[in-house]
Design an enzyme around this catalytic site. Structure first.
Site, PDB file in Angstrom:
ATOM      1  CD  GLN A  29      -6.707  -4.338   4.171  1.00  9.56           C
ATOM      2  OE1 GLN A  29      -7.655  -5.025   4.584  1.00  9.56           O
ATOM      3  NE2 GLN A  29      -6.887  -3.124   3.693  1.00  9.56           N
ATOM      4  CG  HIS A  32      -1.891   1.020   1.362  1.00  5.89           C
ATOM      5  ND1 HIS A  32      -1.606   2.310   1.740  1.00  5.89           N
ATOM      6  CD2 HIS A  32      -3.224   0.991   1.125  1.00  5.89           C
ATOM      7  CE1 HIS A  32      -2.727   3.030   1.741  1.00  5.89           C
ATOM      8  NE2 HIS A  32      -3.722   2.246   1.365  1.00  5.89           N
ATOM      9  CG  ASP A  63       0.791  -2.235   6.311  1.00  6.69           C
ATOM     10  OD1 ASP A  63      -0.121  -2.287   7.163  1.00  6.69           O
ATOM     11  OD2 ASP A  63       0.692  -1.609   5.235  1.00  6.69           O
ATOM     12  CB  CYS A  76      -3.708   3.188  -1.691  1.00  2.85           C
ATOM     13  SG  CYS A  76      -4.824   4.548  -1.397  1.00  2.85           S
ATOM     14  CE  LYS A 104      -7.078  -0.207   6.139  1.00  2.44           C
ATOM     15  NZ  LYS A 104      -7.867   0.356   5.045  1.00  2.44           N
TER      16      LYS A 104
HETATM   17  N1  7TS Z   1      -1.616  -0.658   4.780  1.00  2.00           N
HETATM   18  C1  7TS Z   1      -2.508  -1.440   4.175  1.00  2.00           C
HETATM   19  C2  7TS Z   1      -2.150  -2.851   3.836  1.00  2.00           C
HETATM   20  C3  7TS Z   1      -3.773  -0.923   3.878  1.00  2.00           C
HETATM   21  O1  7TS Z   1      -4.664  -1.712   3.280  1.00  2.00           O
HETATM   22  C4  7TS Z   1      -4.081   0.411   4.208  1.00  2.00           C
HETATM   23  C5  7TS Z   1      -5.404   1.037   3.862  1.00  2.00           C
HETATM   24  C6  7TS Z   1      -3.110   1.166   4.870  1.00  2.00           C
HETATM   25  C7  7TS Z   1      -1.887   0.599   5.137  1.00  2.00           C
HETATM   26  C8  7TS Z   1      -3.361   2.552   5.304  1.00  2.00           C
HETATM   27  O2  7TS Z   1      -4.335   2.576   6.276  1.00  2.00           O
HETATM   28  P1  7TS Z   1      -4.809   3.951   6.914  1.00  2.00           P
HETATM   29  O3  7TS Z   1      -5.868   3.559   7.868  1.00  2.00           O
HETATM   30  O4  7TS Z   1      -3.602   4.536   7.580  1.00  2.00           O
HETATM   31  O5  7TS Z   1      -5.305   4.794   5.783  1.00  2.00           O
HETATM   32  N2  7TS Z   1      -6.074   0.406   2.796  1.00  2.00           N
HETATM   33  C9  7TS Z   1      -7.181   0.850   2.168  1.00  2.00           C
HETATM   34  C10 7TS Z   1      -7.820   0.134   1.154  1.00  2.00           C
HETATM   35  O6  7TS Z   1      -7.437  -0.955   0.738  1.00  2.00           O
HETATM   36  N3  7TS Z   1      -8.884   0.809   0.722  1.00  2.00           N
HETATM   37  O7  7TS Z   1      -8.970   1.935   1.434  1.00  2.00           O
HETATM   38  C11 7TS Z   1      -7.921   1.970   2.329  1.00  2.00           C
END
Ligand code: 7TS
Length: 423
Positions: free
Chosen positions: A218, A138, A215, A380, A241
């Protein structure tokens, strides 16, 4: 490579999770869209829906004991501090941290990765030093490292993937000969759903003298995660999430590592003593929590962790793995569809696809008329889309509350897409 699949707990003695019963905990799931259709939420990888226990925990904080933390010598201030620190303990238990103080609350995974890139990175990565990432990160686990190596004149290297989204560990082995300072990779790909073999990669990286950041944005919502067992050095995730409020998230790192790192943001809360020209910093984790935190969100994150521990993450994984298999089978029957990503036993509940001749945005828009929410775009992960030679994909993603009926609604909706666009 059994560990690659990371199906710990997939063979569980506990009765299977009942998503139909759980759905009653999520108020939004009984709503209908403006098209008069029941909401079919298949975008949990973007953000999850929230159970009543989380909504109530936030509500109760603001109604009953809203106060700033770590300063009030009055009752509600002490209650707020106690609830905030109890949430930290729940999060620690949830991901297998040995010490509550190894959990730093952040706004999200992005902030947690930036914290490491600025604090640890600027002190430990220098000219000519390499950082190894993967082709499927990401942007949150890519751009902070780009900024770092540009600043210190370091290098980025990337573990390639196969066409179905499996990491090429043979190439990783070769990249490790560069003696990288850090290897940073996703536990589960947000676009392809690939579950990466964390423990094996950590062992390889450590043997080459590199630290490892995982990371877990997910992974934490979908798999049993135990940082001690994974053996990594840093682990990050976002609360939103994992059934928790937006604005909550965490960084876990080993105590000695956090203690050795300079502060990221500076100001109140993170200090012990301040003089006009110098300051002494607070102990971990507060050294990294400058300013007034999002107390309600952190308390909500603790409630979400408690809720999921009550269900059992092994059961969550079994449910989602079964659902993913069902989705891959059902979706394969849609005319003109291409499915991307690894086989079911190596993926979490994420299914990206395209319908021949139809832009994914059009797919998502037609599905929306049936109440079905999917994401369309590059999610992303632009470099991953480039690698797979794709402009964009549509993506369905699941969570504890997802059901076979949700997938049936998606398949029916895609039938409508095919009818309209004549694919
Ligand atoms: N890392 C992964 C693997 C992610 O899927 C996401 C967000 C992030 C980092 C960043 O997360 P945040 O909460 O700091 O924004 N992924 C997604 C997605 O797949 N669709 O919208 C956000």
């Amino acid at each position: 490579m059994a560990e690659a699949v990371d199906l710990r707990g997939a063979v569980s003695d506990a009765p299977p999770l009942d998503p139909y019963a759980l759905r009653a905990d999520f108020p939004i799931l009984s709503t209908t869209t403006s098209h008069g259709k029941p909401l079919v939420y298949l975008d949990s990888a973007a953000t999850s829906q929230k159970p009543r226990v989380v909504i109530d925990a936030v509500d109760r904080f603001y109604r009953d004991y809203n106060a700033n933390v770590h300063r009030g010598i009055y009752e509600i201030g002490e209650r707020a501090t106690a609830a905030y620190e109890a949430a930290r303990a729940s999060v620690a238990r949830f991901i297998g941290a040995q010490d509550d103080h190894e959990i730093v609350f952040t706004r999200n995974a992005t902030e947690a990765i930036n914290l490491v890139a600025y604090s640890w990175g600027r002190r430990n990565v220098g000219r000519g030093d390499a950082i190894v990432l993967t082709e499927m990160e990401h942007h949150a686990n890519l751009v902070p490292w780009q900024l770092l190596v540009q600043e210190v004149d370091g290098d980025l290297e990337f573990i390639p993937i196969t066409d179905d989204g499996i990491l090429r560990l043979d190439v990783f082995e070769v990249l490790l000969r560069l003696r990288p300072r850090l290897v940073a990779f996703t536990h589960v790909s947000n676009t392809l759903g690939t579950i990466t073999p964390v423990r094996e990669m950590v062992e390889m990286a450590h043997a080459a003298g590199a630290l490892v950041l995982v990371d877990g944005a997910q992974a934490v919502p979908h798999l049993p995660v135990d940082v001690a067992e994974l053996g990594c050095d840093f682990y990050v995730f976002s609360g939103h999430k994992v059934l928790a409020p937006m604005g909550s998230g965490a960084l876990w790192a080993r105590r000695e590592l956090l203690e050795s790192m300079p502060p990221f943001l500076a100001g109140g809360e993170m200090i012990r003593e301040v003089h006009l020209r110098r300051s002494e910093f607070n102990e971990i984790p507060w050294k990294f929590e400058a300013g007034t935190p999002d107390v309600a969100a952190a308390i909500g994150l603790g409630a979400a962790a408690d809720y999921l521990m009550g269900i059992g993450m092994d059961r969550v994984r079994v449910h989602e793995a079964e659902l993913t298999r069902y989705a891959l089978d059902r979706l394969a029957t849609v005319p003109g569809i291409t499915l991307y990503g690894p086989p079911a036993d190596r993926r979490s509940g994420v299914v990206p696809f395209n319908i021949e001749g139809v832009h994914p945005h059009d797919v998502a828009q037609v599905l929306d008329r049936s109440g079905v929410c999917v994401r369309a775009g590059h999610h992303c992960t632009m470099p991953l889309h480039e690698r797979l030679d794709l402009a964009a994909t549509a993506r369905a993603s699941f969570n504890v509350y997802s059901t076979r009926e949700d997938i049936d609604a998606l398949v029916d909706g895609l039938g409508e897409v095919v009818r309209i666009f004549g694919a």
